[in-house]
Design an enzyme around this catalytic site. Sequence first.
Site: not given
Length: 159
Positions: A56, A58, A86, A89
């Site tokens: 992801h 991040e 999320c 993350c």
Amino acid sequence: MEMNEHEKFMRVAIKLSEQNVKEGIGGPFGAVIVKDGQIVAQSANRVVPQNDPTAHAEVSAIRLACNKLGTYDLSGCTIYTSCEPCPMCLGAIYWARIDAIYYANTKTDAADIGFDDHFIYREIELPMSERKLKITQLLRDEALPAFKLWQASESKTSY
């Protein structure tokens, strides 16, 4: 830092998210990590091109920042992300010890376009025996010695 500075860094994260979609690379997510008013690392979502469900924006930005700074501790840093993080993350941000999060889109906005993490939040609240994913403890007695070695080690680095 003044709000204009925060907005400047957020715009970089948003631009990364837009470029990712326009270039057909992956999901509409971007993240920027800043320390002392300077961008240390930035990344868009890299899940598809890297075949890595953990890539992801991040997490990718955290990896880049840690590599650049030569540390696993990002204390003193701020993360700007185009969407509310999320659960994975958010956990990574906490583990990295980042000082603050600024986000643009909400998790509800993400769910509305097919990126829905609500099931993970619900699952975490359930006892392990009631979760959709089968979870079984195995060989704890054989695994505990490694923890005892760590606890007694004089060369360990606490993190």
